[in-house]
Design a protein around this motif. Structure first.
Motif, PDB file in Angstrom:
ATOM      1  N   LYS A 257       0.864  -1.230  -0.085  1.00 61.38           N
ATOM      2  CA  LYS A 257       0.062  -0.001  -0.105  1.00 61.38           C
ATOM      3  C   LYS A 257       0.813   1.280   0.149  1.00 61.38           C
ATOM      4  N   GLY A 258       1.910   1.229   0.784  1.00 62.07           N
ATOM      5  CA  GLY A 258       2.854   2.412   0.655  1.00 62.07           C
ATOM      6  C   GLY A 258       3.448   2.800  -0.585  1.00 62.07           C
ATOM      7  N   GLU A 259       3.909   1.755  -1.421  1.00 51.23           N
ATOM      8  CA  GLU A 259       4.416   1.794  -2.609  1.00 51.23           C
ATOM      9  C   GLU A 259       3.281   2.661  -3.500  1.00 51.23           C
ATOM     10  N   VAL A 260       2.108   2.255  -3.460  1.00 51.11           N
ATOM     11  CA  VAL A 260       1.024   2.666  -4.346  1.00 51.11           C
ATOM     12  C   VAL A 260       0.803   4.083  -3.989  1.00 51.11           C
ATOM     13  N   GLU A 261       0.912   4.364  -2.710  1.00 52.01           N
ATOM     14  CA  GLU A 261       0.526   5.813  -2.329  1.00 52.01           C
ATOM     15  C   GLU A 261       1.750   6.801  -2.373  1.00 52.01           C
ATOM     16  N   SER A 262       3.085   6.138  -2.706  1.00 50.56           N
ATOM     17  CA  SER A 262       4.141   6.966  -3.041  1.00 50.56           C
ATOM     18  C   SER A 262       3.940   7.126  -4.736  1.00 50.56           C
ATOM     19  N   LEU A 263       3.437   6.492  -5.169  1.00 44.82           N
ATOM     20  CA  LEU A 263       3.373   6.457  -6.808  1.00 44.82           C
ATOM     21  C   LEU A 263       2.162   7.651  -7.146  1.00 44.82           C
ATOM     22  N   LEU A 264       0.832   7.233  -6.452  1.00 41.85           N
ATOM     23  CA  LEU A 264      -0.465   8.075  -6.891  1.00 41.85           C
ATOM     24  C   LEU A 264      -0.687   9.019  -5.827  1.00 41.85           C
ATOM     25  N   GLY A 265      -0.125   9.069  -4.508  1.00 44.38           N
ATOM     26  CA  GLY A 265      -0.306   9.886  -3.612  1.00 44.38           C
ATOM     27  C   GLY A 265      -1.626   9.497  -2.638  1.00 44.38           C
ATOM     28  N   GLY A 266      -2.110  10.287  -1.870  1.00 41.90           N
ATOM     29  CA  GLY A 266      -3.186   9.877  -0.986  1.00 41.90           C
ATOM     30  C   GLY A 266      -4.417   9.661  -1.673  1.00 41.90           C
ATOM     31  N   PRO A 267      -5.281   8.597  -1.387  1.00 37.68           N
ATOM     32  CA  PRO A 267      -6.422   8.110  -2.135  1.00 37.68           C
ATOM     33  C   PRO A 267      -7.508   9.294  -1.878  1.00 37.68           C
ATOM     34  N   ALA A 268      -8.520   9.220  -2.728  1.00 37.83           N
ATOM     35  CA  ALA A 268      -9.662  10.104  -2.485  1.00 37.83           C
ATOM     36  C   ALA A 268     -10.407   9.808  -1.532  1.00 37.83           C
ATOM     37  N   GLU A 269     -10.753   8.402  -1.460  1.00 43.85           N
ATOM     38  CA  GLU A 269     -11.403   7.720  -0.690  1.00 43.85           C
ATOM     39  C   GLU A 269     -11.106   6.144  -0.377  1.00 43.85           C
ATOM     40  N   CYS A 270     -11.246   5.377   0.614  1.00 49.15           N
ATOM     41  CA  CYS A 270     -10.859   3.977   0.778  1.00 49.15           C
ATOM     42  C   CYS A 270     -12.168   3.331   1.475  1.00 49.15           C
ATOM     43  N   ALA A 271     -12.295   2.227   1.329  1.00 49.10           N
ATOM     44  CA  ALA A 271     -13.538   1.652   2.220  1.00 49.10           C
ATOM     45  C   ALA A 271     -12.962   0.176   2.380  1.00 49.10           C
ATOM     46  N   GLY A 272     -13.365  -0.464   3.344  1.00 43.55           N
ATOM     47  CA  GLY A 272     -13.126  -1.915   3.344  1.00 43.55           C
ATOM     48  C   GLY A 272     -13.567  -2.416   4.900  1.00 43.55           C
ATOM     49  N   ALA A 273     -13.314  -3.817   4.836  1.00 43.15           N
ATOM     50  CA  ALA A 273     -13.523  -4.788   5.931  1.00 43.15           C
ATOM     51  C   ALA A 273     -12.867  -5.901   6.070  1.00 43.15           C
ATOM     52  N   LEU A 274     -12.631  -6.695   7.064  1.00 42.34           N
ATOM     53  CA  LEU A 274     -12.204  -8.068   7.173  1.00 42.34           C
ATOM     54  C   LEU A 274     -10.745  -8.294   6.435  1.00 42.34           C
ATOM     55  N   GLY A 275     -10.003  -7.203   6.512  1.00 44.25           N
ATOM     56  CA  GLY A 275      -8.492  -7.270   5.872  1.00 44.25           C
ATOM     57  C   GLY A 275      -8.762  -6.954   4.241  1.00 44.25           C
ATOM     58  N   MET A 276      -9.820  -6.702   3.825  1.00 54.85           N
ATOM     59  CA  MET A 276      -9.950  -6.196   2.267  1.00 54.85           C
ATOM     60  C   MET A 276     -10.204  -4.909   2.320  1.00 54.85           C
ATOM     61  N   SER A 277      -9.767  -4.150   1.283  1.00 50.14           N
ATOM     62  CA  SER A 277     -10.069  -2.663   1.142  1.00 50.14           C
ATOM     63  C   SER A 277      -9.920  -2.457  -0.203  1.00 50.14           C
ATOM     64  N   SER A 278     -10.592  -1.128  -0.522  1.00 50.81           N
ATOM     65  CA  SER A 278     -10.539  -0.430  -1.977  1.00 50.81           C
ATOM     66  C   SER A 278     -10.672   0.971  -1.844  1.00 50.81           C
TER      67      SER A 278
ATOM     68  N   SER B 276      -8.612   2.551  -9.317  1.00 54.75           N
ATOM     69  CA  SER B 276      -9.083   1.860  -8.114  1.00 54.75           C
ATOM     70  C   SER B 276      -8.265   0.676  -7.991  1.00 54.75           C
ATOM     71  N   VAL B 277      -7.854   0.518  -6.750  1.00 58.26           N
ATOM     72  CA  VAL B 277      -6.899  -0.495  -6.079  1.00 58.26           C
ATOM     73  C   VAL B 277      -7.383  -1.360  -5.185  1.00 58.26           C
ATOM     74  N   GLN B 278      -7.653  -2.476  -5.319  1.00 62.06           N
ATOM     75  CA  GLN B 278      -8.361  -3.523  -3.960  1.00 62.06           C
ATOM     76  C   GLN B 278      -7.000  -4.072  -3.608  1.00 62.06           C
ATOM     77  N   TYR B 279      -7.081  -3.969  -2.098  1.00 58.38           N
ATOM     78  CA  TYR B 279      -5.992  -4.763  -1.393  1.00 58.38           C
ATOM     79  C   TYR B 279      -6.429  -5.895  -0.544  1.00 58.38           C
ATOM     80  N   ALA B 280      -5.752  -6.983  -0.189  1.00 61.70           N
ATOM     81  CA  ALA B 280      -6.016  -7.812   0.640  1.00 61.70           C
ATOM     82  C   ALA B 280      -4.829  -7.564   1.601  1.00 61.70           C
TER      83      ALA B 280
END
Length: 84
Positions: A35-56, A67-71
């Motif tokens: 996630k830190g690498e993505v934020e270094s590349l794109l900056g801070g996201p406009a919005e994030c949401a998630g639950a149970l270890g998954m986020s978008s 849009s990036v989906q994380y586990a």
């Protein structure tokens, strides 16, 4: 040219250069990135949401976005729209 006009033009150029939601940055995304690498590349996201270890997280707006989906903190998959 007045100082105000020069400042306005400089501000517009900076904003255009700062837009990180583009095809070049999208092409650098890879599954498994932290996630830190993505934020270094794109900056801070406009919005994030998630639950149970998954986020978008989303960068951009309705017309142009990435849009990036994380586990956990690693990229699982990603998509984009309107990138140039």
């Amino acid at each position: 040219m007045s100082l105000r006009v020069v400042a306005l033009l400089a501000g517009c150029l900076l904003l255009a250069a700062c837009n990180k939601v583009n095809q070049d940055n999208y092409a650098q995304l890879k599954p498994g990135m932290h996630k830190g690498e993505v934020e270094s590349l794109l900056g801070g996201p406009a919005e994030c949401a998630g639950a149970l270890g998954m986020s978008s997280c989303t960068w951009g707006d309705e017309q142009r976005f990435i849009s990036v989906q994380y586990a956990g903190d690693k990229v699982m998959m990603f998509s984009g729209k309107g990138l140039k």
